[in-house]
Design a protein around this motif. Structure first.
Motif, short mmCIF file in Angstrom:
data_model
loop_
_atom_site.label_atom_id
_atom_site.label_comp_id
_atom_site.label_asym_id
_atom_site.label_seq_id
_atom_site.Cartn_x
_atom_site.Cartn_y
_atom_site.Cartn_z
N MET A 125 0.84 -1.17 0.00
CA MET A 125 0.00 0.00 0.00
C MET A 125 0.88 1.22 0.00
N SER A 126 0.24 2.38 -0.21
CA SER A 126 0.99 3.63 -0.22
C SER A 126 0.04 4.79 0.04
N ASP A 127 0.62 5.92 0.33
CA ASP A 127 -0.10 7.19 0.37
C ASP A 127 -1.35 7.16 1.25
N THR A 128 -1.18 6.73 2.50
CA THR A 128 -2.33 6.72 3.41
C THR A 128 -2.67 8.11 3.92
N HIS A 129 -1.67 8.98 4.02
CA HIS A 129 -1.89 10.38 4.41
C HIS A 129 -2.78 10.51 5.65
N LEU A 130 -2.50 9.68 6.66
CA LEU A 130 -3.25 9.79 7.91
C LEU A 130 -2.52 10.77 8.84
N PRO A 131 -3.20 11.52 9.67
CA PRO A 131 -4.63 11.49 9.97
C PRO A 131 -5.48 12.41 9.09
N ARG A 132 -4.91 13.00 8.05
CA ARG A 132 -5.69 13.89 7.19
C ARG A 132 -6.98 13.23 6.71
N PHE A 133 -6.90 11.94 6.40
CA PHE A 133 -8.08 11.23 5.90
C PHE A 133 -8.68 10.31 6.95
N GLY A 134 -8.50 10.65 8.21
CA GLY A 134 -9.11 9.91 9.30
C GLY A 134 -8.08 9.38 10.27
N ARG A 135 -8.57 8.82 11.35
CA ARG A 135 -7.71 8.26 12.38
C ARG A 135 -7.83 6.73 12.43
N ALA A 136 -8.51 6.17 11.44
CA ALA A 136 -8.66 4.72 11.34
C ALA A 136 -8.53 4.32 9.87
N PRO A 182 -11.04 6.36 -9.91
CA PRO A 182 -12.44 5.99 -9.64
C PRO A 182 -12.63 5.26 -8.31
N ASP A 183 -11.58 4.60 -7.79
CA ASP A 183 -11.71 3.80 -6.58
C ASP A 183 -10.51 4.00 -5.67
N TYR A 184 -10.68 3.63 -4.41
CA TYR A 184 -9.56 3.50 -3.47
C TYR A 184 -8.92 2.15 -3.77
N THR A 185 -7.61 2.05 -3.55
CA THR A 185 -6.93 0.82 -3.97
C THR A 185 -5.79 0.44 -3.01
N TRP A 186 -5.43 -0.82 -3.10
CA TRP A 186 -4.22 -1.36 -2.49
C TRP A 186 -3.78 -2.54 -3.36
N GLY A 187 -2.56 -2.99 -3.17
CA GLY A 187 -2.04 -4.07 -4.00
C GLY A 187 -1.89 -5.36 -3.23
N LEU A 188 -2.15 -6.46 -3.88
CA LEU A 188 -2.00 -7.79 -3.30
C LEU A 188 -0.89 -8.52 -4.06
N MET A 189 0.21 -8.80 -3.36
CA MET A 189 1.34 -9.49 -3.96
C MET A 189 1.37 -10.91 -3.43
N THR A 190 1.56 -11.85 -4.33
CA THR A 190 1.69 -13.25 -3.96
C THR A 190 3.11 -13.70 -4.26
N ILE A 191 3.73 -14.35 -3.28
CA ILE A 191 5.07 -14.88 -3.44
C ILE A 191 5.00 -16.39 -3.31
N GLU A 192 5.54 -17.06 -4.33
CA GLU A 192 5.58 -18.52 -4.35
C GLU A 192 6.94 -18.97 -4.87
N GLU A 193 7.49 -19.98 -4.26
CA GLU A 193 8.75 -20.57 -4.72
C GLU A 193 9.84 -19.51 -4.93
N ASP A 194 10.04 -18.65 -3.92
CA ASP A 194 11.11 -17.64 -3.93
C ASP A 194 10.96 -16.57 -4.99
N ALA A 195 9.75 -16.33 -5.49
CA ALA A 195 9.55 -15.31 -6.51
C ALA A 195 8.15 -14.70 -6.39
N VAL A 196 8.01 -13.50 -6.88
CA VAL A 196 6.69 -12.87 -6.95
C VAL A 196 5.94 -13.53 -8.10
N SER A 197 4.83 -14.19 -7.79
CA SER A 197 4.07 -14.88 -8.84
C SER A 197 2.94 -14.02 -9.40
N SER A 198 2.45 -13.06 -8.59
CA SER A 198 1.41 -12.18 -9.11
C SER A 198 1.31 -10.93 -8.23
N ILE A 199 0.82 -9.88 -8.85
CA ILE A 199 0.45 -8.65 -8.14
C ILE A 199 -0.86 -8.20 -8.76
#
Length: 167
Positions: A1-12, A140-157
């Motif tokens: 993830m990145s750019d949470t800019h808290l607490p400007r956009f909330g405290r949770a 258009p949306d709020y986002t975060w990234g999901l990275m999967t690591i398998e067998e010593d390598a990044v298999s998907s993001i």
């Protein structure tokens, strides 16, 4: 993830983000900077181990704790992390990529632009900007990234999207 800019956009953190983390069984959190306050660190550390870097909007305490560039070994995968504001290239993805020239990496994670991106370089390295779960700017949306690591390598993001940042 990145750019949470808290607490400007909330405290949770947004409930949709928390639900996404739980649903995907998140084991580790990478933050590509612009936390803006240590509050975000504590909120994330309550969920999973946290690694990250400081961005251009982060104060001295966050810079001292995280630095601005990191190369992490996670389950055998080498991941470069930066915010994306350093360097002289024209675009944020190009600045992030150039910052790690000469390194053999499975992935480079960056932020700064708040524009989600997942692509592969000519060398096969994943280049990923997870966007922001709290400040979508013109996206258009709020986002975060999901990275999967398998067998010593990044298999998907993948980019995970949600429309409501309420807590």
């Amino acid at each position: 993830m990145s750019d949470t800019h808290l607490p400007r956009f909330g405290r949770a953190l947004p409930q949709a983000l928390l639900d996404g983390f739980e649903g995907h069984g998140i084991e580790r959190i990478l933050h590509a900077g612009d936390w803006t306050d240590p509050l975000a660190v504590g909120l994330l550390e309550a969920l999973a181990p946290v690694d990250g870097v400081a961005g251009n909007n982060d104060g001295p305490a966050l810079h001292e704790r995280f630095g601005t560039v990191a190369i992490l070994d996670i389950e055998g995968a080498r991941i470069g992390v930066t915010h994306g504001h350093l360097g002289t290239a024209r675009t944020t993805p190009e600045r992030a990529r150039r910052l790690f020239d000469g390194e053999t990496l499975d992935a480079i994670v960056f932020g700064h632009s708040h524009i989600p991106l997942v692509e592969r370089t000519a060398a096969g390295t994943w280049l990923a900007n997870p966007g922001s779960p709290t400040d979508k700017r013109r996206q258009p949306d709020y986002t975060w990234g999901l990275m999967t690591i398998e067998e010593d390598a990044v298999s998907s993001i993948e980019i995970v999207r949600f429309a409501d940042r309420s807590t």
